[in-house]
Design an enzyme around this catalytic site. Sequence first.
Site, PDB file in Angstrom:
ATOM      1  N   ASP A  72      -7.121  -0.952   6.956  1.00 54.76           N
ATOM      2  CA  ASP A  72      -8.237  -0.036   7.198  1.00 54.76           C
ATOM      3  C   ASP A  72      -8.580   0.743   5.938  1.00 54.76           C
ATOM      4  O   ASP A  72      -9.626   1.376   5.882  1.00 54.76           O
ATOM      5  CB  ASP A  72      -7.878   0.938   8.327  1.00 54.76           C
ATOM      6  N   GLU A 132     -11.926   2.597  -2.778  1.00 56.26           N
ATOM      7  CA  GLU A 132     -12.989   2.870  -1.802  1.00 56.26           C
ATOM      8  C   GLU A 132     -14.090   3.724  -2.449  1.00 56.26           C
ATOM      9  O   GLU A 132     -13.798   4.610  -3.248  1.00 56.26           O
ATOM     10  CB  GLU A 132     -12.410   3.626  -0.599  1.00 56.26           C
ATOM     11  N   GLN A 145       2.383  13.408  10.997  1.00 59.32           N
ATOM     12  CA  GLN A 145       1.492  13.594  12.139  1.00 59.32           C
ATOM     13  C   GLN A 145       1.153  12.267  12.809  1.00 59.32           C
ATOM     14  O   GLN A 145       1.199  12.142  14.035  1.00 59.32           O
ATOM     15  CB  GLN A 145       0.208  14.289  11.674  1.00 59.32           C
ATOM     16  N   HIS A 198     -12.037   2.091   6.736  1.00 55.64           N
ATOM     17  CA  HIS A 198     -11.415   3.421   6.796  1.00 55.64           C
ATOM     18  C   HIS A 198     -11.928   4.212   7.997  1.00 55.64           C
ATOM     19  O   HIS A 198     -12.396   5.345   7.865  1.00 55.64           O
ATOM     20  CB  HIS A 198     -11.676   4.193   5.494  1.00 55.64           C
ATOM     21  N   ARG A 209      -3.418   5.279   3.115  1.00 53.93           N
ATOM     22  CA  ARG A 209      -4.267   5.322   1.936  1.00 53.93           C
ATOM     23  C   ARG A 209      -4.206   3.958   1.261  1.00 53.93           C
ATOM     24  O   ARG A 209      -3.157   3.319   1.216  1.00 53.93           O
ATOM     25  CB  ARG A 209      -3.813   6.417   0.962  1.00 53.93           C
ATOM     26  N   THR A 234       1.954   7.011   5.154  1.00 54.94           N
ATOM     27  CA  THR A 234       2.347   7.998   4.152  1.00 54.94           C
ATOM     28  C   THR A 234       1.114   8.626   3.511  1.00 54.94           C
ATOM     29  O   THR A 234       0.043   8.029   3.489  1.00 54.94           O
ATOM     30  CB  THR A 234       3.181   7.348   3.038  1.00 54.94           C
TER      31      THR A 234
END
EC number: 1.1.1.290
Length: 380
Positions: free
Chosen positions: A232, A237, A126, A254, A208, A175
């Site tokens: 990012d 996290e 996407q 993020h 990720r 990915t």
Amino acid sequence: MRILADENIPVVDAFFADQGSIRRLPGRAIDRAALAEVDVLLVRSVTEVSRAALAGSPVRFVGTCTIGTDHLDLDYFAEAGIAWSSAPGCNARGVVDYVLGCLLAMAEVRGADLAERTYGVVGAGQVGGRLVEVLRGLGWKVLVCDPPRQAREPDGEFVSLERLLAEADVISLHTPLNRDGEHPTRHLLDEPRLAALRPGTWLVNASRGAVVDNQALRRLLEGGADLEVALDVWEGEPQADPELAARCLIATPHIAGYSLEGKLRGTAQIYQAYCAWRGIAERVSLQDVLPETWLAGLQLNPGCDPAWALATLCRAVYDPRSDDAAFRRSLTGDSATRRAAFDALRKHYPPRREITGLRVATGGQAELQRVVRALGAQLV
């Protein structure tokens, strides 16, 4: 229906108010105890929805306002008969805008011409697929690595990861995080692959955190590796590595996909899936909740430089350097303070629109029209 929603999911009331009672919690506070009296669960990627959390609960529908699903135990959902939906593509355009902003910042620091770089996009789903369309629309050279998609499209234009890393001098990662299976992506860029990157490579990770070995990357940068890095996403996290962040050109918490359109689109998509699951008509649409853009449009002089136009249009909508500055200010204090600051920056993120909502006039100049079309803005 008893609905529990992450408190940071927007416009839940607009879509779900007539479907039952709505309760909200911080995403990281949603646990087994919170699900004891819940039929419908609405989450983001910060909530691990596992067998341990769901077993014995009345939850029958889970919606995540994210593209990725690595935080959902889909095997258990199938076993327990729990319906679910993600929001594929909801924030893809926002991530593309983020990547373009990072590339502009890197080009400025390096004094580079973006049109002369070779771009490597790892993951053409996407987000990555949209990025490839934009880059190729601008006439730039793009290499694409996506083994699962290549298996489905054997005649597609794909290259191996090894070739991409060897030939591209800009690498953008898009990915999912797969820890096992035929195509695992955890530490896809491990220490050997990072060390083999060409000097002067630009690396952007907006997928990720664990797709890149963060400790290995930090060691390389501390050792003086000639790389420009924009991150990012982070391993562990909301605990980001401040030493790694200090060595990145762009470091953000993020938020790459945090456009207003992306957030609202995510809620709209899980609402649509919920209605389909219940077999009821949709009462609200995205257009019902999407406000007018603040910047109505831009007029480009037909004689302006296309590269200047590209930078101006992108930065008129979004410049990641403002988020970078805010994030760096948060990287002080102890671990608990930094974790809280990471989540606070995401929770209180200011409205940001996508370039697709920008109306641009070019005076009929063909090269400017190509730039506008490639970016996905509206040509008037």
